[in-house]
Design an enzyme around this catalytic site. Sequence first.
Site, PDB file in Angstrom:
ATOM      1  N   ASP A   1      -4.730  -3.993 -16.258  1.00  0.00           N
ATOM      2  CA  ASP A   1      -3.444  -3.306 -16.062  1.00  0.00           C
ATOM      3  C   ASP A   1      -2.535  -4.147 -15.169  1.00  0.00           C
ATOM      4  O   ASP A   1      -1.925  -3.645 -14.237  1.00  0.00           O
ATOM      5  CB  ASP A   1      -3.669  -1.926 -15.442  1.00  0.00           C
TER       6      ASP A   1
ATOM      7  N   LYS B   1      -5.251   7.456  -1.497  1.00  0.00           N
ATOM      8  CA  LYS B   1      -4.922   7.752  -2.893  1.00  0.00           C
ATOM      9  C   LYS B   1      -5.687   9.005  -3.297  1.00  0.00           C
ATOM     10  O   LYS B   1      -6.923   9.014  -3.286  1.00  0.00           O
ATOM     11  CB  LYS B   1      -5.318   6.574  -3.776  1.00  0.00           C
TER      12      LYS B   1
ATOM     13  N   THR C   1      -1.696  10.455  -6.389  1.00  0.00           N
ATOM     14  CA  THR C   1      -0.580  10.300  -5.466  1.00  0.00           C
ATOM     15  C   THR C   1      -1.075   9.521  -4.257  1.00  0.00           C
ATOM     16  O   THR C   1      -2.191   9.751  -3.777  1.00  0.00           O
ATOM     17  CB  THR C   1      -0.033  11.663  -5.024  1.00  0.00           C
ATOM     18  N   VAL C   2      -0.257   8.577  -3.759  1.00  0.00           N
ATOM     19  CA  VAL C   2      -0.631   7.751  -2.613  1.00  0.00           C
ATOM     20  C   VAL C   2       0.128   8.243  -1.387  1.00  0.00           C
ATOM     21  O   VAL C   2       1.352   8.430  -1.427  1.00  0.00           O
ATOM     22  CB  VAL C   2      -0.336   6.264  -2.879  1.00  0.00           C
TER      23      VAL C   2
ATOM     24  N   ILE D   1       3.859   8.183  -0.285  1.00  0.00           N
ATOM     25  CA  ILE D   1       4.388   6.851  -0.583  1.00  0.00           C
ATOM     26  C   ILE D   1       4.819   6.748  -2.038  1.00  0.00           C
ATOM     27  O   ILE D   1       5.916   6.304  -2.355  1.00  0.00           O
ATOM     28  CB  ILE D   1       3.317   5.778  -0.277  1.00  0.00           C
TER      29      ILE D   1
END
Length: 670
Positions: free
Chosen positions: A142, A48, A32-33, A25
């Site tokens: 964030d 994830k 990385t997802v 994704i």
Amino acid sequence: MTSTSQTDPLIGRLIDGRYQVRSRIARGGMATVYLATDLRLERRVAVKVMHSHLADDTSFKNRFIQEARSAARLAHPNVVNVFDQGQDADTAYLVMEYLPGITLRDLLRDYGKLTPEQTMDIMESVLAGLAAAHRAGIVHRDLKPENVLLADDGRIKLGDFGLARAASKATGTGQALLGTIAYLSPELVTRGVADTRSDIYAIGIMMYEMLAGEQPFQGEQPMQIAYQHANDAVPRPSRKNPLVPPQLDSLVLWATAHNPEERPKDAGEMLDALLDVERATRSAGMGNGAVQISAAHGVDDTTRVLDPAELPHAQTAATQFIGARASSLTGPAAQVRAEASAADAVGRLATVSRGRRSRGWWLFSAVAVLAIVAGATGWWFGSGPGALIAVPPVAGLSAQSASAKLVGEGFVVTQSKSNSLNTKSGLVINSLPDSGTPLHKGDIVTIVVSQGPKPITLPVLANLSLAKATAAITGQGAVVGSAIDTRFTAGVAKGAVIAATVDGIATDVSQGGRTVQGATVDLVVSAGPIPNVAGLPLSEAEAQLTAVQLQVSPHSTQQYDNNVPNGSVISAAPEQGSGVVRPGDTMLLTISKGAQLFPVPNVVGEKLNKAINDIESDGFVPQYPSRLGFVPVTGNEKYFQVTYQSPDSTQQLKKGSTIALTISGTFAGG
């Protein structure tokens, strides 16, 4: 959120025996997802996965685990749910709910800015989720449009708690500032300290960007933007967008106050104020009735469910949503619109009165304006802040050179460290994102700096079998050399390790030793003791040596031996003369010729003392009657004379044999 090539090695993999990875994704600096299927519950999930080269970096691993813990403490419809967290071999992962749709960043990228109604709808859900986090004692740290998810089914959720910290312990990390520069509060920039009011500041910046179509502070270098956050006040969004009502202006200015004490204390108070503004502006048709923003609002858990037709969660709905932005406006917005219409009418009348001669001038002016706009647009997206720049390759450079190269391209650089077998210590292994990835100026690029191979400790190898020694060595990350040296060793069983060298240097196998991951360990293994063939017949000795893969030299020597029968082996030694014997070496045998015989001396008729001397000088042993009890001395020889010997002088004996003597005579004075 775009999928990538199926060349990713994780695509198709079954993680932890449960999660079947389908596609990628998104990819970030830490993980990385992937889209995956939970085979146990038969549902789609987002997995994830931490980048493998960061597994040894404690700070990254702690941030990854912190995200799971922070999100797991929240149960709110506007926060992305975390279902599971674990480790599969070298893969650390989180399992989250999958939300097909777009991010707020995607929406802003496509439409530039949003209407006040759209802004309030989205921020209502964001603040509801953030309020739940603040009530749980969590500071997000964030907040940015990339972390606001707009699902296709109308849900709005807040995600990515990877930088979250407990509010009671909100301090800076002592490293580079965490979070995106464009949304950092003044206290984070100047003191590295964050609490719930720092999140409120980021919310205010996001609202400004949604209403004005751009961020309040611009600059070619990240430090320029950070300096403005630390020293300048955020302007009213209505300066860029006259359609913004004064109530929203005031709310943005309250959220972005330079002093944290002058902001809402948390997301709950900010949400209450937003709901007040929303009720007032919508009941008045976005009129100019002012709303007093209280600094003492309570916490409201109300989460408003948006009408999917009202908010653009897919590209098809977004066009209708943006297109309806200016209908039925009153108050200041309508006044601005009316003034613009009046100005247009005056311009048309003036144009008619000037006649045809002025048309050329207006046409030239319009062309000039279009040229300026086109040039500015080209600069903005070509070399200005809106330009996309490919991350340059920095692998193999020193950390200083790589940082200078990336900063020169306009990126913010952070560092992480990792062990590497192939990259020398101090040089860059790679960058995150990878080289060639298009980014905006001011985006963060992490360089992964090599610390060289990972230090390891070898286990004790002495007397281990080859299989156990190999498993112990490879288990520590070292490599067993392909050439196994086998030697005959007395007192050590066959197949046991007796010695080793690490990258050509001898090491003590009885204690283990320090080396680095990837080092080559060459083993020396015992072939057992060399068979003892001394005293065996030659044929039997050859058979025993051949059975242990030793060759028998055809040049064996022979010699006399009083103790070894003729034809039997006296000794065996390596032909090459070395003290090390390996299977396949040649053994040199010494074969017995039996005992060597010598003539027996004739001593019959000799005085006893002379006879004894003659027999002993020839290597034999004299034997005479024990009744004498003494050895005759000079002067008494005449009284003892050998009358007989056995064996006699016609025989041959081996050295050391006994010759029996018969004597006669009388002792003087006896």
